[in-house]
Design a protein around this motif. Structure first.
Motif, PDB file in Angstrom:
ATOM      1  N   THR A 101       0.858  -1.177   0.000  1.00 35.86           N
ATOM      2  CA  THR A 101       0.000   0.000   0.000  1.00 35.86           C
ATOM      3  C   THR A 101       0.897   1.230   0.000  1.00 35.86           C
ATOM      4  O   THR A 101       2.098   1.130  -0.257  1.00 35.86           O
ATOM      5  N   ASN A 102       0.328   2.390   0.288  1.00 35.44           N
ATOM      6  CA  ASN A 102       1.110   3.619   0.378  1.00 35.44           C
ATOM      7  C   ASN A 102       0.868   4.247   1.742  1.00 35.44           C
ATOM      8  O   ASN A 102      -0.276   4.453   2.146  1.00 35.44           O
ATOM      9  N   GLY A 103       1.944   4.544   2.446  1.00 34.00           N
ATOM     10  CA  GLY A 103       1.822   5.030   3.812  1.00 34.00           C
ATOM     11  C   GLY A 103       1.827   6.533   3.981  1.00 34.00           C
ATOM     12  O   GLY A 103       1.749   7.028   5.103  1.00 34.00           O
ATOM     13  N   HIS A 104       1.903   7.271   2.879  1.00 32.12           N
ATOM     14  CA  HIS A 104       1.982   8.729   2.982  1.00 32.12           C
ATOM     15  C   HIS A 104       0.629   9.415   2.814  1.00 32.12           C
ATOM     16  O   HIS A 104       0.526  10.610   3.111  1.00 32.12           O
ATOM     17  N   CYS A 105      -0.368   8.701   2.316  1.00 33.87           N
ATOM     18  CA  CYS A 105      -1.681   9.324   2.055  1.00 33.87           C
ATOM     19  C   CYS A 105      -2.661   8.951   3.164  1.00 33.87           C
ATOM     20  O   CYS A 105      -3.442   8.008   3.027  1.00 33.87           O
ATOM     21  N   PRO A 132      -5.297   2.616   4.167  1.00 35.75           N
ATOM     22  CA  PRO A 132      -3.913   2.142   4.231  1.00 35.75           C
ATOM     23  C   PRO A 132      -3.434   1.777   5.637  1.00 35.75           C
ATOM     24  O   PRO A 132      -2.749   0.768   5.821  1.00 35.75           O
ATOM     25  N   VAL A 133      -3.805   2.591   6.638  1.00 36.56           N
ATOM     26  CA  VAL A 133      -3.395   2.291   8.015  1.00 36.56           C
ATOM     27  C   VAL A 133      -4.007   0.973   8.470  1.00 36.56           C
ATOM     28  O   VAL A 133      -3.341   0.157   9.134  1.00 36.56           O
ATOM     29  N   ASP A 134      -5.261   0.739   8.113  1.00 36.26           N
ATOM     30  CA  ASP A 134      -5.929  -0.518   8.476  1.00 36.26           C
ATOM     31  C   ASP A 134      -5.259  -1.712   7.795  1.00 36.26           C
ATOM     32  O   ASP A 134      -5.106  -2.776   8.403  1.00 36.26           O
ATOM     33  N   THR A 135      -4.885  -1.519   6.533  1.00 34.48           N
ATOM     34  CA  THR A 135      -4.204  -2.595   5.806  1.00 34.48           C
ATOM     35  C   THR A 135      -2.877  -2.945   6.468  1.00 34.48           C
ATOM     36  O   THR A 135      -2.563  -4.124   6.687  1.00 34.48           O
ATOM     37  N   MET A 136      -2.093  -1.911   6.796  1.00 36.34           N
ATOM     38  CA  MET A 136      -0.803  -2.155   7.437  1.00 36.34           C
ATOM     39  C   MET A 136      -0.989  -2.830   8.796  1.00 36.34           C
ATOM     40  O   MET A 136      -0.221  -3.735   9.156  1.00 36.34           O
ATOM     41  N   SER A 137      -2.005  -2.415   9.529  1.00 35.21           N
ATOM     42  CA  SER A 137      -2.276  -3.021  10.836  1.00 35.21           C
ATOM     43  C   SER A 137      -2.666  -4.488  10.679  1.00 35.21           C
ATOM     44  O   SER A 137      -2.243  -5.340  11.470  1.00 35.21           O
ATOM     45  N   GLY A 448       2.507   2.991  -6.922  1.00 40.45           N
ATOM     46  CA  GLY A 448       2.876   3.351  -5.562  1.00 40.45           C
ATOM     47  C   GLY A 448       2.131   2.595  -4.485  1.00 40.45           C
ATOM     48  O   GLY A 448       2.149   2.984  -3.321  1.00 40.45           O
ATOM     49  N   GLY A 449       1.428   1.526  -4.847  1.00 38.79           N
ATOM     50  CA  GLY A 449       0.686   0.736  -3.878  1.00 38.79           C
ATOM     51  C   GLY A 449      -0.802   1.023  -3.851  1.00 38.79           C
ATOM     52  O   GLY A 449      -1.550   0.421  -3.070  1.00 38.79           O
ATOM     53  N   PHE A 450      -1.263   1.929  -4.708  1.00 37.05           N
ATOM     54  CA  PHE A 450      -2.657   2.358  -4.665  1.00 37.05           C
ATOM     55  C   PHE A 450      -3.616   1.330  -5.258  1.00 37.05           C
ATOM     56  O   PHE A 450      -4.765   1.218  -4.822  1.00 37.05           O
ATOM     57  N   ASN A 451      -3.174   0.586  -6.256  1.00 34.94           N
ATOM     58  CA  ASN A 451      -4.063  -0.431  -6.830  1.00 34.94           C
ATOM     59  C   ASN A 451      -4.305  -1.575  -5.854  1.00 34.94           C
ATOM     60  O   ASN A 451      -5.418  -2.097  -5.764  1.00 34.94           O
ATOM     61  N   PHE A 452      -3.272  -1.949  -5.113  1.00 35.98           N
ATOM     62  CA  PHE A 452      -3.483  -2.968  -4.089  1.00 35.98           C
ATOM     63  C   PHE A 452      -4.377  -2.442  -2.972  1.00 35.98           C
ATOM     64  O   PHE A 452      -5.203  -3.176  -2.430  1.00 35.98           O
ATOM     65  N   GLN A 453      -4.236  -1.161  -2.619  1.00 37.16           N
ATOM     66  CA  GLN A 453      -5.091  -0.629  -1.564  1.00 37.16           C
ATOM     67  C   GLN A 453      -6.552  -0.672  -1.977  1.00 37.16           C
ATOM     68  O   GLN A 453      -7.432  -0.958  -1.148  1.00 37.16           O
ATOM     69  N   ASN A 454      -6.839  -0.406  -3.237  1.00 35.48           N
ATOM     70  CA  ASN A 454      -8.205  -0.548  -3.735  1.00 35.48           C
ATOM     71  C   ASN A 454      -8.689  -1.985  -3.561  1.00 35.48           C
ATOM     72  O   ASN A 454      -9.851  -2.224  -3.193  1.00 35.48           O
ATOM     73  N   ALA A 455      -7.804  -2.942  -3.812  1.00 39.75           N
ATOM     74  CA  ALA A 455      -8.173  -4.355  -3.662  1.00 39.75           C
ATOM     75  C   ALA A 455      -8.445  -4.706  -2.205  1.00 39.75           C
ATOM     76  O   ALA A 455      -9.448  -5.364  -1.881  1.00 39.75           O
ATOM     77  N   TRP A 456      -7.544  -4.267  -1.311  1.00 33.68           N
ATOM     78  CA  TRP A 456      -7.752  -4.570   0.118  1.00 33.68           C
ATOM     79  C   TRP A 456      -9.043  -3.922   0.625  1.00 33.68           C
ATOM     80  O   TRP A 456      -9.831  -4.568   1.328  1.00 33.68           O
ATOM     81  N   SER A 457      -9.253  -2.656   0.294  1.00 36.99           N
ATOM     82  CA  SER A 457     -10.433  -1.935   0.790  1.00 36.99           C
ATOM     83  C   SER A 457     -11.717  -2.548   0.257  1.00 36.99           C
ATOM     84  O   SER A 457     -12.653  -2.821   1.009  1.00 36.99           O
TER      85      SER A 457
END
Length: 480
Positions: A101-105, A132-137, A448-457
């Protein structure tokens, strides 16, 4: 004799018929025209009171959604059908490291701006549910140590995508998610009872299977399989076109700079068939010269925001690059004039302003384009040549002749329109109990990790919604 009919998936030859048999349990039977058939290894609903979720696609969104649904509703039977290898895109992403994911947004509105398709819709509650924070957690809680790099990209500390894959598959197995590979769901219909009848094919064995599901989650990425299933259930499809790709440039001298990187440039893309002003077709960031043209984050972002217009333009256009964006052109002229005075007796190729932050090979490229011989002494360079060189560094144009590939990500723009689903549940507005997640939707992010974040969310929201529905569903007649 009274008995409860278990719901099995039946496997047999190519020719099948669905017998119209009604029962109080609302199950189905298949006849094989006197051909021998056997039950498959899919252990579905051994008790009639248990519902079934079929997930089409064993990628990030599908597996994550399956885990979430099973976590919320432990009694729900969850089956993931994947025609290839599960989590194959996870394996190759980020050069094999997996850009999780991306940790800056952390601001959702800023995060939404990283999605050329979806930025309007994602400004709402989508990332509030699972960002993103939830994914990292989640990954940290499941034993994967993560790190955030300077540009915001998040990777496992192991620098290996296997850490993410092993984590997901282990959790799926522990939760009781059943994974079937090497099979494709080719057709689906909604039954009168509100269920889904799916046909599966395993071409290598020339076999056909059928299964009935109470819930269907389509998370098949950008494959035609998912688009076809969505269309069969009444959804429209925005024709997919490539996104996230490099630019092919017609410049033989540029190829000699292959491997040269620029930490920060401002690049603007102009397409002949696009007359309107598009702010996102100007991007700021690092750029890389390749043996076929240009790449790097700034180019990939341009390719994503301009995906459809580039497609209709046959990937032809003009790219203008400011290589020294932090200096005004007048400052650059002054620096060059001063350099001429200080290094009058030195060759222009060997002594160039350090303030520009460029390498010698690129300086030679600028001189060649201006027709200045590198052996010329600074004292012999005309002021007009200095002015011209300054302007070229600020407004260097390149002819775009085609698109290259970006091997770390294979992303498309297109799919099921977001207007046809409810983002707060990921459920279809057209067909009840039908859900979508991931790239099968008309959503794509920049690199930058945004496509995976869409998948996780999306997977998380869909899995949560399905799990809650399954928990609320009454037990079926005849359940044990």
């Amino acid at each position: 004799m009274n008995f409860t009919l278990a719901r099995y998936v039946l496997q047999f030859g190519v020719s099948v018929e669905i017998a119209s048999i009604k029962s109080s349990h609302n199950y189905f039977l298949l006849s094989s025209k006197n051909r021998k058939f056997t039950t498959t290894a899919i252990p579905v609903c051994q008790m009639s009171g248990e519902e079934v979720l079929v997930v089409v696609g064993g990628g990030a969104a599908g597996v994550y959604g399956a885990i979430r649904a099973k976590t919320i509703a432990p009694k729900l039977n969850v089956i993931v059908i994947e025609k290839g290898k599960p989590l194959s895109k996870v394996k190759i992403s980020g050069g094999g490291r997996c850009n999780v994911t991306n940790g800056h947004c952390v601001d959702n509105k800023i995060l939404a701006e990283c999605y050329p398709r979806g930025y309007r819709e994602f400004r709402g509650s989508f990332f509030n549910v699972h960002g993103p924070v939830d994914t990292m957690s989640w990954f940290s809680d499941h034993g994967v140590e993560l790190k955030t790099e300077d540009d915001g990209r998040v990777f496992p500390v192991s620098n290996s995508s296997s850490s993410i894959i092993d984590c997901l598959l282990s959790e799926a197995k522990q939760r009781g998610v059943f994974l079937q590979t090497g099979k494709a769901v080719t057709t689906t219909t909604a039954t009168a009872g509100g269920k889904f009848l799916l046909k599966l094919e395993k071409r290598t064995l020339n076999l056909v299977e059928c299964i009935e599901a109470d819930y269907l989650l389509i998370a098949s990425g950008s494959s035609k399989q998912g688009y076809s299933l969505a269309a069969q259930l009444g959804h429209s499809i925005v024709d997919p076109v490539p996104s996230l790709f490099t630019f092919k440039i017609s410049d033989s001298q540029l190829t000699e700079l292959s491997g040269v990187t620029f930490p920060k440039v401002v690049a603007t893309l102009k397409l002949e068939n696009v007359q309107r002003h598009i702010p996102h077709l100007t991007q700021v960031g690092p750029m890389l010269v390749t043996h076929w043209g240009l790449s790097g984050p700034v180019i990939l972002r341009l390719s994503a925001w301009g995906a459809r217009d580039l497609f209709t333009s046959d990937y032809k256009g003009v790219l203008t690059v400011d290589f020294i964006p932090d200096l005004h052109v007048e400052e650059m002229k002054s620096i060059l004039s001063q350099h001429k005075r200080l290094f009058a007796k030195q060759k222009v190729l060997n002594a160039y302003p350090s303030e520009f932050g460029i390498v010698k090979r690129f300086w030679k490229y600028i001189l060649d384009r201006e027709g200045i011989c590198g052996d010329t002494l600074w004292a012999s360079i005309s002021n007009n040549s200095l002015i011209s060189a300054a302007h070229l560094l600020k407004h260097c144009t390149f002819d775009l002749t085609g698109k290259g590939q970006f091997k770390d990500e294979f992303v498309t723009a297109g799919g099921v329109p977001l207007s046809e689903i409810s983002l707060n549940t990921m459920e279809s507005k057209i067909q009840s109990h039908l859900f979508f997640a991931g790239e099968v939707l008309n959503v794509d992010g920049v690199t930058g990790g945004f496509n995976f974040q869409n998948a996780w969310s999306g997977g998380y929201i869909a899995g949560t919604s399905i799990g809650k529905l399954a928990n609320e569903a009454p037990l079926k007649e005849g359940s044990i």
